[in-house]
Design a protein around this motif. Structure first.
Motif, mmCIF file in Angstrom:
data_model
loop_
_atom_site.group_PDB
_atom_site.id
_atom_site.type_symbol
_atom_site.label_atom_id
_atom_site.label_comp_id
_atom_site.label_asym_id
_atom_site.label_seq_id
_atom_site.Cartn_x
_atom_site.Cartn_y
_atom_site.Cartn_z
ATOM 1 N N GLY A 33 0.779 -1.232 0.000
ATOM 2 C CA GLY A 33 0.000 0.000 0.000
ATOM 3 C C GLY A 33 0.807 1.276 0.000
ATOM 4 N N ALA A 34 2.129 1.190 -0.128
ATOM 5 C CA ALA A 34 2.952 2.403 -0.128
ATOM 6 C C ALA A 34 2.645 3.262 -1.344
ATOM 7 N N LYS A 35 2.537 4.559 -1.130
ATOM 8 C CA LYS A 35 2.282 5.514 -2.208
ATOM 9 C C LYS A 35 3.544 6.262 -2.620
ATOM 10 N N LEU A 36 4.560 6.238 -1.777
ATOM 11 C CA LEU A 36 5.856 6.832 -2.071
ATOM 12 C C LEU A 36 6.921 5.835 -1.633
ATOM 13 N N VAL A 37 7.860 5.538 -2.537
ATOM 14 C CA VAL A 37 8.890 4.540 -2.263
ATOM 15 C C VAL A 37 10.258 5.157 -2.537
ATOM 16 N N LEU A 38 11.184 4.950 -1.596
ATOM 17 C CA LEU A 38 12.538 5.490 -1.692
ATOM 18 C C LEU A 38 13.542 4.354 -1.812
ATOM 19 N N LEU A 39 14.425 4.430 -2.817
ATOM 20 C CA LEU A 39 15.529 3.494 -2.980
ATOM 21 C C LEU A 39 16.790 4.049 -2.309
ATOM 22 N N ILE A 78 2.964 4.750 -8.163
ATOM 23 C CA ILE A 78 3.590 5.301 -6.962
ATOM 24 C C ILE A 78 4.503 6.469 -7.320
ATOM 25 N N TRP A 79 4.833 7.247 -6.305
ATOM 26 C CA TRP A 79 5.933 8.190 -6.398
ATOM 27 C C TRP A 79 7.198 7.405 -6.069
ATOM 28 N N LEU A 80 8.139 7.380 -6.986
ATOM 29 C CA LEU A 80 9.374 6.633 -6.792
ATOM 30 C C LEU A 80 10.556 7.594 -6.789
ATOM 31 N N LEU A 81 11.280 7.601 -5.690
ATOM 32 C CA LEU A 81 12.492 8.410 -5.568
ATOM 33 C C LEU A 81 13.676 7.461 -5.673
ATOM 34 N N GLY A 82 14.426 7.630 -6.766
ATOM 35 C CA GLY A 82 15.398 6.621 -7.158
ATOM 36 C C GLY A 82 16.721 6.677 -6.443
ATOM 37 N N GLY A 83 16.698 6.760 -5.110
ATOM 38 C CA GLY A 83 17.947 6.694 -4.365
ATOM 39 C C GLY A 83 18.984 7.559 -5.041
ATOM 40 N N THR A 84 20.067 6.963 -5.478
ATOM 41 C CA THR A 84 20.955 7.669 -6.401
ATOM 42 C C THR A 84 21.398 6.720 -7.502
#
Length: 265
Positions: A33-39, A78-84
């Motif tokens: 159920g996550a809507k924002l995921v951070l790598l 989802i909103w995906l923030l691609g770590g780096t």
């Protein structure tokens, strides 16, 4: 409330292996159920040497790493923030250590280039990111449905003025690859300090374990609330940390202790 997730990895020197791992863990987070995921930082490659990432640098908008992130965000909504990831720079011997943001349609909507480059030497343990990375120059934020998100990477955590320059935030994200030595000493206390002083949530996605290159990273990916309480944590190994960002609670903290309004400089 909005459920958010931090993905913890133990990345290898093989980009295809790391993409497969990230695909599986992002899907796990989305299914929960996550809507924002951070790598985490360096999620696509932890090479046998610092220079290995240079050979995998991608031009902005092109390459398998970015293709995966756009596709995963779109597939899971989802909103995906691609770590780096390593982006190509004007210097062919160096990369830009970059966080890219994708919205639920898979569109690239935000970017932050790591400003502060890690340097550490103690005995036989030594790191110098400036040898292979060009530092960023711009503060990075992105507006999302849960509120304004401030972006930072690993060593940035030690520079509180960076976060003040972002203005009021709902969430700070910190993809990282903290060493075991510095992580054990400082990781949690710095994360909690940033949450307390900025009165916002902090989501940290870390590398966490023994890597093929012999490096050991600290892990302890976590979500911290605006009062500085750790709401969820994963010590070592790959996995997903899940927790809620509660705007009502955030507002109540700022109302009862209006420190941000009390600033005089």
């Amino acid at each position: 409330m909005t459920l958010v997730a931090a993905v913890q990895m133990v990345s290898t020197p093989r980009v295809d292996e790391n993409i497969a791992t990230a695909r599986r863990l992002v899907a796990q987070a989305a299914a929960a159920g996550a809507k924002l995921v951070l790598l985490p930082e360096y999620w696509p490659i932890m090479g046998m040497s610092d220079g290995d990432k240079v050979s995998h640098a991608e031009a902005l908008g092109k390459g398998p790493i970015q293709d995966f992130m756009a596709q995963a965000a779109r597939e899971h909504g989802i909103w995906l923030l691609g770590g780096t990831l390593p982006l190509a720079s004007d210097d062919p011997s160096k990369v830009i250590n970059t966080t890219l943001v994708y919205d639920p349609e898979g569109r690239h909507v935000g970017r932050y280039d790591k400003i502060h480059l890690f340097g550490f030497t103690r005995g036989s343990e030594s790191y110098n990111e400036s040898k292979t990375i060009v530092p960023g120059k711009q503060v990075g934020t992105v507006d999302t449905p849960l509120g304004k998100v401030g972006m930072s990477v690993c060593y940035d955590l030690r520079f509180p003025e960076l976060y003040r320059a972002m203005g009021p935030l709902t969430l700070i994200v910190v993809p990282a690859a903290f060493t075991y030595t510095t992580g054990q000493a400082h990781w949690e206390v710095l994360l909690r300090a940033r949450a307390i002083e900025n009165q916002c949530y902090v989501l940290a996605a870390a590398q966490g374990g023994e890597h093929a290159n012999g490096r050991r990273t600290w892990g302890h990916s976590m979500l911290i609330d605006p009062w500085g309480e750790v709401k969820a944590r994963l010590a070592e190994g790959e996995g997903v940390v899940l927790g809620d960002v509660d705007r009502v609670y955030l507002d109540s903290v700022r109302e009862s202790l209006p420190a941000l309004k009390h600033r005089t400089m």
